[in-house]
Design a protein around this motif. Structure first.
Motif, PDB file in Angstrom:
ATOM      1  N   GLN A 107      26.602  40.318  31.852  1.00 11.27           N
ATOM      2  CA  GLN A 107      27.578  39.245  31.460  1.00 11.27           C
ATOM      3  C   GLN A 107      28.237  39.433  30.235  1.00 11.27           C
ATOM      4  OE1 GLN A 107      24.356  35.938  31.337  1.00 11.27           O
ATOM      5  NE2 GLN A 107      24.944  35.655  33.328  1.00 11.27           N
ATOM      6  N   ALA A 108      27.791  40.425  29.268  1.00 13.27           N
ATOM      7  CA  ALA A 108      28.565  40.593  28.172  1.00 13.27           C
ATOM      8  C   ALA A 108      29.816  41.535  28.362  1.00 13.27           C
ATOM      9  CB  ALA A 108      27.648  41.463  27.176  1.00 13.27           C
ATOM     10  N   GLN A 109      29.922  42.295  29.504  1.00 14.51           N
ATOM     11  CA  GLN A 109      31.070  42.951  29.650  1.00 14.51           C
ATOM     12  C   GLN A 109      32.371  42.110  30.183  1.00 14.51           C
ATOM     13  OE1 GLN A 109      29.956  46.889  31.385  1.00 14.51           O
ATOM     14  NE2 GLN A 109      28.067  46.241  31.008  1.00 14.51           N
ATOM     15  N   PRO A 110      33.483  42.738  30.442  1.00 12.15           N
ATOM     16  CA  PRO A 110      34.642  41.989  31.111  1.00 12.15           C
ATOM     17  C   PRO A 110      34.278  41.838  32.298  1.00 12.15           C
ATOM     18  CG  PRO A 110      35.537  43.626  29.284  1.00 12.15           C
ATOM     19  CD  PRO A 110      33.864  43.922  29.311  1.00 12.15           C
ATOM     20  N   ILE A 111      34.745  40.607  32.973  1.00 11.23           N
ATOM     21  CA  ILE A 111      34.772  40.474  34.232  1.00 11.23           C
ATOM     22  C   ILE A 111      35.745  40.939  35.016  1.00 11.23           C
ATOM     23  CG2 ILE A 111      34.298  38.485  36.035  1.00 11.23           C
ATOM     24  CD1 ILE A 111      32.763  36.872  33.896  1.00 11.23           C
ATOM     25  N   THR A 112      35.435  41.903  36.032  1.00 12.88           N
ATOM     26  CA  THR A 112      36.560  42.346  36.797  1.00 12.88           C
ATOM     27  C   THR A 112      36.732  41.557  38.124  1.00 12.88           C
ATOM     28  OG1 THR A 112      35.117  44.009  37.457  1.00 12.88           O
ATOM     29  CG2 THR A 112      36.275  44.639  35.583  1.00 12.88           C
ATOM     30  N   GLY A 113      35.924  40.809  38.271  1.00 14.67           N
ATOM     31  CA  GLY A 113      35.905  39.909  39.638  1.00 14.67           C
ATOM     32  C   GLY A 113      34.501  39.508  40.088  1.00 14.67           C
ATOM     33  N   ARG A 114      34.275  38.857  41.094  1.00 13.54           N
ATOM     34  CA  ARG A 114      33.036  38.281  41.336  1.00 13.54           C
ATOM     35  C   ARG A 114      32.926  38.445  42.801  1.00 13.54           C
ATOM     36  NH1 ARG A 114      31.150  34.722  37.589  1.00 13.54           N
ATOM     37  NH2 ARG A 114      32.273  34.281  35.792  1.00 13.54           N
ATOM     38  N   ASP A 115      31.497  38.641  43.167  1.00 11.86           N
ATOM     39  CA  ASP A 115      31.210  38.889  44.503  1.00 11.86           C
ATOM     40  C   ASP A 115      31.050  37.451  45.210  1.00 11.86           C
ATOM     41  OD1 ASP A 115      28.573  37.456  44.083  1.00 11.86           O
ATOM     42  OD2 ASP A 115      27.481  39.141  43.791  1.00 11.86           O
ATOM     43  N   PRO A 116      30.877  37.648  46.541  1.00 12.51           N
ATOM     44  CA  PRO A 116      30.822  36.316  47.390  1.00 12.51           C
ATOM     45  C   PRO A 116      29.876  35.232  47.076  1.00 12.51           C
ATOM     46  CG  PRO A 116      31.237  38.314  48.907  1.00 12.51           C
ATOM     47  CD  PRO A 116      30.976  38.506  47.447  1.00 12.51           C
ATOM     48  N   ASP A 117      28.891  35.734  46.339  1.00 15.27           N
ATOM     49  CA  ASP A 117      27.806  34.626  45.693  1.00 15.27           C
ATOM     50  C   ASP A 117      28.393  33.816  44.261  1.00 15.27           C
ATOM     51  OD1 ASP A 117      26.119  34.957  47.897  1.00 15.27           O
ATOM     52  OD2 ASP A 117      24.875  36.152  46.987  1.00 15.27           O
ATOM     53  N   GLY A 118      29.496  34.543  43.887  1.00 14.90           N
ATOM     54  CA  GLY A 118      29.922  33.772  42.443  1.00 14.90           C
ATOM     55  C   GLY A 118      29.463  34.790  41.224  1.00 14.90           C
ATOM     56  N   ALA A 119      28.769  35.744  41.554  1.00 14.34           N
ATOM     57  CA  ALA A 119      28.110  36.537  40.434  1.00 14.34           C
ATOM     58  C   ALA A 119      29.108  37.515  39.914  1.00 14.34           C
ATOM     59  CB  ALA A 119      26.783  37.174  40.977  1.00 14.34           C
ATOM     60  N   PRO A 120      29.030  37.880  38.646  1.00 18.50           N
ATOM     61  CA  PRO A 120      30.148  38.781  38.271  1.00 18.50           C
ATOM     62  C   PRO A 120      29.839  40.078  38.950  1.00 18.50           C
ATOM     63  CG  PRO A 120      29.240  37.753  36.288  1.00 18.50           C
ATOM     64  CD  PRO A 120      28.232  37.238  37.442  1.00 18.50           C
ATOM     65  N   LEU A 121      30.946  40.838  39.391  1.00 21.05           N
ATOM     66  CA  LEU A 121      30.899  42.258  40.113  1.00 21.05           C
ATOM     67  C   LEU A 121      30.294  43.238  38.907  1.00 21.05           C
ATOM     68  CD1 LEU A 121      34.072  42.529  42.027  1.00 21.05           C
ATOM     69  CD2 LEU A 121      31.726  42.515  43.039  1.00 21.05           C
ATOM     70  N   TYR A 122      29.402  44.104  39.286  1.00 17.37           N
ATOM     71  CA  TYR A 122      28.750  45.190  38.379  1.00 17.37           C
ATOM     72  C   TYR A 122      29.947  45.850  38.122  1.00 17.37           C
ATOM     73  CZ  TYR A 122      25.767  48.594  36.472  1.00 17.37           C
ATOM     74  OH  TYR A 122      25.040  49.621  35.741  1.00 17.37           O
ATOM     75  N   PRO A 123      30.094  46.184  36.772  1.00 16.05           N
ATOM     76  CA  PRO A 123      31.149  47.182  36.393  1.00 16.05           C
ATOM     77  C   PRO A 123      30.997  48.681  36.335  1.00 16.05           C
ATOM     78  CG  PRO A 123      30.060  46.151  34.299  1.00 16.05           C
ATOM     79  CD  PRO A 123      29.517  45.555  35.845  1.00 16.05           C
ATOM     80  N   GLY A 124      29.781  48.911  36.987  1.00 12.15           N
ATOM     81  CA  GLY A 124      29.390  50.354  37.073  1.00 12.15           C
ATOM     82  C   GLY A 124      29.113  51.247  35.891  1.00 12.15           C
TER      83      GLY A 124
END
Length: 287
Positions: A107-124
């Motif tokens: 959550q502390a990293q810039p959000i690059t998108g969200r998955d279908p459940d609404g959670a931030p996509l993992y930035p890898g």
């Protein structure tokens, strides 16, 4: 087609509500009208939230509705070795990597998108960690989950990812089949093994459906996007892909879907104030 197999698979982390009743009744009716089998599965991999009293209540509520199911009932918590085996296949092919990030880290990293459940996509963040550092951190006892490397997973497969969706006739027979495309990439690199549990819902459900010979998966529209990920895992694990039907959700007066987390009125509460099984069945249009 061989004898169709349907299943209802609740989690014992709360009381069943009308939405669960609809899904259970629909699966049971489809099994009966199509000369199939009806299975009940208890999805209790979350051992911290799932409780024996809720499992007992599931059996009581379904029996009160007049439903019968095959026995023994499969309880996921009794089959962790099956999920470990599936994970081992993904690990052997180099399709997973350990993730040491906490939810707060992500959550502390810039959000690059969200998955279908609404959670931030993992930035890898952990995808590029070297094998040496991974081994050192794991050996040192660092908590970690395991994520599917989506790019690697998709690179091992060719063509378009599709699955069959069936309609339900007015007489509850299986209707015409349509083809639906998959978009698994929208899930980013999903977790397939949690830090505290040797599996996730996504991994265990595809393993269970295959082991139980489920041919027709009937569940709510809220899980339609998850099917993309499930079809991908089925292909990676060389498991059969069932036919799918995503039914409309039962909603409350506020328009929101019924859910345990919102404390939607339970079947047991409706029973306590005088509702009969026939009331519920007619209310849900199964009369």
């Amino acid at each position: 087609m061989s004898q169709p197999v349907f299943r209802f698979a609740p989690s014992p982390n709360g009381r069943l509500h009308l939405g669960h009743a609809y899904s259970a009744l629909l699966n049971a009716r489809l099994a009966r009208m199509n000369k199939g089998r009806f299975l009940l599965r208890i999805e209790d991999i979350d051992t911290t939230r799932c409780k024996p009293e809720y499992e007992t209540a599931i059996y009581e509520d379904l029996a009160w509705l007049g439903l019968c199911w095959e026995k023994p009932v499969r309880r996921q918590s009794d089959h962790f070795d099956d999920y470990r085996g599936a994970f081992a296949k993904l690990h052997k092919r180099g399709l997973v990597y350990p993730c040491f990030c906490s939810r707060k880290d992500i959550q502390a990293q810039p959000i690059t998108g969200r998955d279908p459940d609404g959670a931030p996509l993992y930035p890898g963040t952990c995808r590029g960690v070297s094998d040496t550092e991974r081994r050192q951190r794991i050996t040192g006892g660092a908590e970690h989950a395991w994520r599917l490397d989506m790019d690697k997973a998709l690179a091992t497969l060719s063509g378009v990812y599709i699955y069959n969706v069936f309609t339900v006739g007015s007489d509850f027979t299986v209707g015409p089949v349509q083809i639906s495309g998959c978009e698994p990439r929208r899930w980013g690199d999903p977790v397939v093994v949690r830090k505290e549990t040797p599996t996730t819902y996504h991994l265990s459900v595809v393993v269970d459906d295959a082991l139980q010979g489920v041919t027709h998966v009937v569940r709510g529209q809220d899980l339609e996007a998850a099917t993309d990920l499930h079809v991908l895992l089925q292909k990676l694990l060389c498991l059969p892909t069932p036919y799918y039907h995503h039914h409309a959700l039962i909603r409350g007066e506020d328009g929101e879907k019924l859910s345990k987390s919102l404390m939607s009125e339970a079947l047991s509460a409706l029973r306590a104030i005088g509702h009969s099984p026939e009331n519920i069945i007619n209310l849900l249009n199964f009369g």
